[in-house]
Motif scaffolding. Structure first.
Motif, PDB file in Angstrom:
ATOM      1  N   ALA A 165      46.582  42.421  47.402  1.00 51.70           N
ATOM      2  CA  ALA A 165      46.429  41.765  46.099  1.00 51.70           C
ATOM      3  C   ALA A 165      45.650  40.466  46.240  1.00 51.70           C
ATOM      4  O   ALA A 165      44.763  40.164  45.418  1.00 51.70           O
ATOM      5  CB  ALA A 165      47.798  41.507  45.481  1.00 51.70           C
ATOM      6  N   LEU A 166      45.950  39.690  47.282  1.00 54.55           N
ATOM      7  CA  LEU A 166      45.242  38.426  47.498  1.00 54.55           C
ATOM      8  C   LEU A 166      43.781  38.672  47.851  1.00 54.55           C
ATOM      9  O   LEU A 166      42.884  37.966  47.360  1.00 54.55           O
ATOM     10  CB  LEU A 166      45.938  37.623  48.594  1.00 54.55           C
ATOM     11  CG  LEU A 166      45.269  36.306  49.003  1.00 54.55           C
ATOM     12  CD1 LEU A 166      45.034  35.406  47.792  1.00 54.55           C
ATOM     13  CD2 LEU A 166      46.107  35.582  50.054  1.00 54.55           C
ATOM     14  N   GLN A 167      43.532  39.672  48.687  1.00 53.53           N
ATOM     15  CA  GLN A 167      42.154  40.011  49.066  1.00 53.53           C
ATOM     16  C   GLN A 167      41.338  40.341  47.817  1.00 53.53           C
ATOM     17  O   GLN A 167      40.203  39.874  47.647  1.00 53.53           O
ATOM     18  CB  GLN A 167      42.164  41.202  50.029  1.00 53.53           C
ATOM     19  CG  GLN A 167      40.793  41.607  50.567  1.00 53.53           C
ATOM     20  CD  GLN A 167      40.394  40.794  51.777  1.00 53.53           C
ATOM     21  OE1 GLN A 167      41.219  40.091  52.365  1.00 53.53           O
ATOM     22  NE2 GLN A 167      39.128  40.874  52.155  1.00 53.53           N
ATOM     23  N   GLU A 168      41.898  41.169  46.944  1.00 53.23           N
ATOM     24  CA  GLU A 168      41.195  41.576  45.728  1.00 53.23           C
ATOM     25  C   GLU A 168      41.026  40.397  44.770  1.00 53.23           C
ATOM     26  O   GLU A 168      39.986  40.267  44.109  1.00 53.23           O
ATOM     27  CB  GLU A 168      41.941  42.722  45.049  1.00 53.23           C
ATOM     28  CG  GLU A 168      41.912  44.013  45.858  1.00 53.23           C
ATOM     29  CD  GLU A 168      42.660  45.152  45.180  1.00 53.23           C
ATOM     30  OE1 GLU A 168      43.031  44.997  44.000  1.00 53.23           O
ATOM     31  OE2 GLU A 168      42.867  46.183  45.831  1.00 53.23           O
ATOM     32  N   TRP A 169      42.051  39.539  44.702  1.00 51.47           N
ATOM     33  CA  TRP A 169      41.961  38.367  43.832  1.00 51.47           C
ATOM     34  C   TRP A 169      40.825  37.455  44.282  1.00 51.47           C
ATOM     35  O   TRP A 169      40.045  36.957  43.454  1.00 51.47           O
ATOM     36  CB  TRP A 169      43.292  37.615  43.859  1.00 51.47           C
ATOM     37  CG  TRP A 169      43.292  36.361  43.035  1.00 51.47           C
ATOM     38  CD1 TRP A 169      43.583  36.244  41.705  1.00 51.47           C
ATOM     39  CD2 TRP A 169      42.982  35.035  43.493  1.00 51.47           C
ATOM     40  NE1 TRP A 169      43.472  34.935  41.310  1.00 51.47           N
ATOM     41  CE2 TRP A 169      43.097  34.170  42.375  1.00 51.47           C
ATOM     42  CE3 TRP A 169      42.604  34.502  44.730  1.00 51.47           C
ATOM     43  CZ2 TRP A 169      42.856  32.802  42.470  1.00 51.47           C
ATOM     44  CZ3 TRP A 169      42.367  33.142  44.827  1.00 51.47           C
ATOM     45  CH2 TRP A 169      42.494  32.313  43.709  1.00 51.47           C
ATOM     46  N   ALA A 170      40.736  37.222  45.601  1.00 53.23           N
ATOM     47  CA  ALA A 170      39.677  36.352  46.129  1.00 53.23           C
ATOM     48  C   ALA A 170      38.295  36.938  45.825  1.00 53.23           C
ATOM     49  O   ALA A 170      37.386  36.223  45.377  1.00 53.23           O
ATOM     50  CB  ALA A 170      39.856  36.164  47.635  1.00 53.23           C
ATOM     51  N   ALA A 171      38.138  38.236  46.041  1.00 53.66           N
ATOM     52  CA  ALA A 171      36.845  38.879  45.775  1.00 53.66           C
ATOM     53  C   ALA A 171      36.506  38.817  44.288  1.00 53.66           C
ATOM     54  O   ALA A 171      35.355  38.553  43.904  1.00 53.66           O
ATOM     55  CB  ALA A 171      36.876  40.325  46.252  1.00 53.66           C
ATOM     56  N   GLY A 172      37.524  39.064  43.452  1.00 55.40           N
ATOM     57  CA  GLY A 172      37.296  39.057  42.010  1.00 55.40           C
ATOM     58  C   GLY A 172      36.954  37.692  41.464  1.00 55.40           C
ATOM     59  O   GLY A 172      36.356  37.573  40.384  1.00 55.40           O
ATOM     60  N   ASN A 173      37.322  36.626  42.205  1.00 51.25           N
ATOM     61  CA  ASN A 173      37.023  35.261  41.773  1.00 51.25           C
ATOM     62  C   ASN A 173      35.897  34.633  42.592  1.00 51.25           C
ATOM     63  O   ASN A 173      35.749  33.406  42.617  1.00 51.25           O
ATOM     64  CB  ASN A 173      38.289  34.406  41.874  1.00 51.25           C
ATOM     65  CG  ASN A 173      39.295  34.730  40.782  1.00 51.25           C
ATOM     66  OD1 ASN A 173      39.208  34.212  39.675  1.00 51.25           O
ATOM     67  ND2 ASN A 173      40.246  35.598  41.095  1.00 51.25           N
TER      68      ASN A 173
ATOM     69  N   ARG B 128      44.792  30.532  53.738  1.00 52.97           N
ATOM     70  CA  ARG B 128      43.898  29.583  53.066  1.00 52.97           C
ATOM     71  C   ARG B 128      42.757  30.330  52.408  1.00 52.97           C
ATOM     72  O   ARG B 128      42.184  31.261  52.990  1.00 52.97           O
ATOM     73  CB  ARG B 128      43.344  28.589  54.087  1.00 52.97           C
ATOM     74  CG  ARG B 128      42.319  27.592  53.552  1.00 52.97           C
ATOM     75  CD  ARG B 128      41.925  26.612  54.653  1.00 52.97           C
ATOM     76  NE  ARG B 128      40.946  25.640  54.184  1.00 52.97           N
ATOM     77  CZ  ARG B 128      39.627  25.815  54.286  1.00 52.97           C
ATOM     78  NH1 ARG B 128      39.135  26.909  54.872  1.00 52.97           N
ATOM     79  NH2 ARG B 128      38.790  24.897  53.831  1.00 52.97           N
ATOM     80  N   VAL B 129      42.451  29.952  51.164  1.00 54.19           N
ATOM     81  CA  VAL B 129      41.253  30.449  50.490  1.00 54.19           C
ATOM     82  C   VAL B 129      40.372  29.243  50.198  1.00 54.19           C
ATOM     83  O   VAL B 129      40.814  28.285  49.563  1.00 54.19           O
ATOM     84  CB  VAL B 129      41.597  31.192  49.180  1.00 54.19           C
ATOM     85  CG1 VAL B 129      40.312  31.605  48.448  1.00 54.19           C
ATOM     86  CG2 VAL B 129      42.442  32.430  49.480  1.00 54.19           C
TER      87      VAL B 129
END
Length: 223
Positions: free
Chosen positions: A159-167, A193-194
């Motif tokens: 979910a975090l991976q997809e969120w980072a890519a989507g943003n 960390r993002v």
């Protein structure tokens, strides 16, 4: 290795394990802190594979989900925490053969230890009774988890991976910042960390579990 305590043999049989070679079952319940020549680790290695195959077959036969969804559920259902939950339901902790210091340190309630012991019991069952009998036990012990929602929601790291890519952010970066505790009760602290968003730390008994918890907390805070 000596035989089983009669109470432990009765407990195993009450839960459906067919006990023949008592030394084998004693090995399955023996923690390395006892100093015994053989502990549960070899049987845990075997039981892990039996469990994985059983759950994979179960998911394939009982659903029309695609490979990605089945893999997501499989990973959740065979994870150390899921195995530890089954061990707690069976009351494994009171039958562990464990050194005094390890017990005082709380190892008998560690997800890592209980999860490994659960798999070692499945390994012993496989050797004593074969695959079909062990598969039947797994289906009984894991029935509620498979029928429920375990693993149906997206894994926090995915979910975090997809969120980072989507943003339009860089992929999340995970770092182990500390490892504490004795060998049988390690505690891992992981920072995720993002870039240009933030960071979060989490602690768990395994590196992967700590990464998962950090991802979950990050999404709660920033997602």
């Amino acid at each position: 290795m000596s035989g089983l305590d009669p109470a432990t043999r009765g407990w195993l049989e009450a839960h459906g394990f067919a006990v023949g070679n008592e030394a084998l079952w004693a090995e399955a319940l023996t923690h390395g802190s006892t100093g015994a020549k053989r502990d549960y680790q070899r049987l845990e290695f075997l039981g892990d594979r039996v469990l994985g195959l059983t759950i994979a077959h179960w998911l394939y036969a009982d659903s029309a989900s695609d490979e990605g969804r089945m893999a997501q559920r499989l990973n959740a259902l065979v994870a150390k925490g899921a195995c530890a939950d089954r061990a707690r339901e069976l009351g494994v902790a009171q039958h562990l053969l464990m050194g005094k210091q390890a017990r005082e340190d709380g190892a008998q309630d560690s997800d890592n230890v209980l999860g490994d012991i659960m798999e070692s019991l499945l390994g012993a069952s496989f050797i004593e009774s074969g695959f079909d009998a062990t598969e039947a036990l797994i289906c009984r012990f894991w029935g509620e988890a498979v029928d429920g929602k375990t693993g149906q929601s997206k894994h926090p790291k995915s979910a975090l991976q997809e969120w980072a890519a989507g943003n339009q952010r860089r992929p999340p970066e995970y770092e182990v910042t500390s490892i504490d505790g004795p060998d049988h009760a390690r505690r891992f602290t992981v920072r995720v960390r993002v870039h240009k968003v933030g960071e979060v730390e989490a602690m768990a008994s395994g590196k992967r579990d700590a990464e998962t918890e950090a991802a979950r907390l990050f999404m709660e805070k920033f997602g």
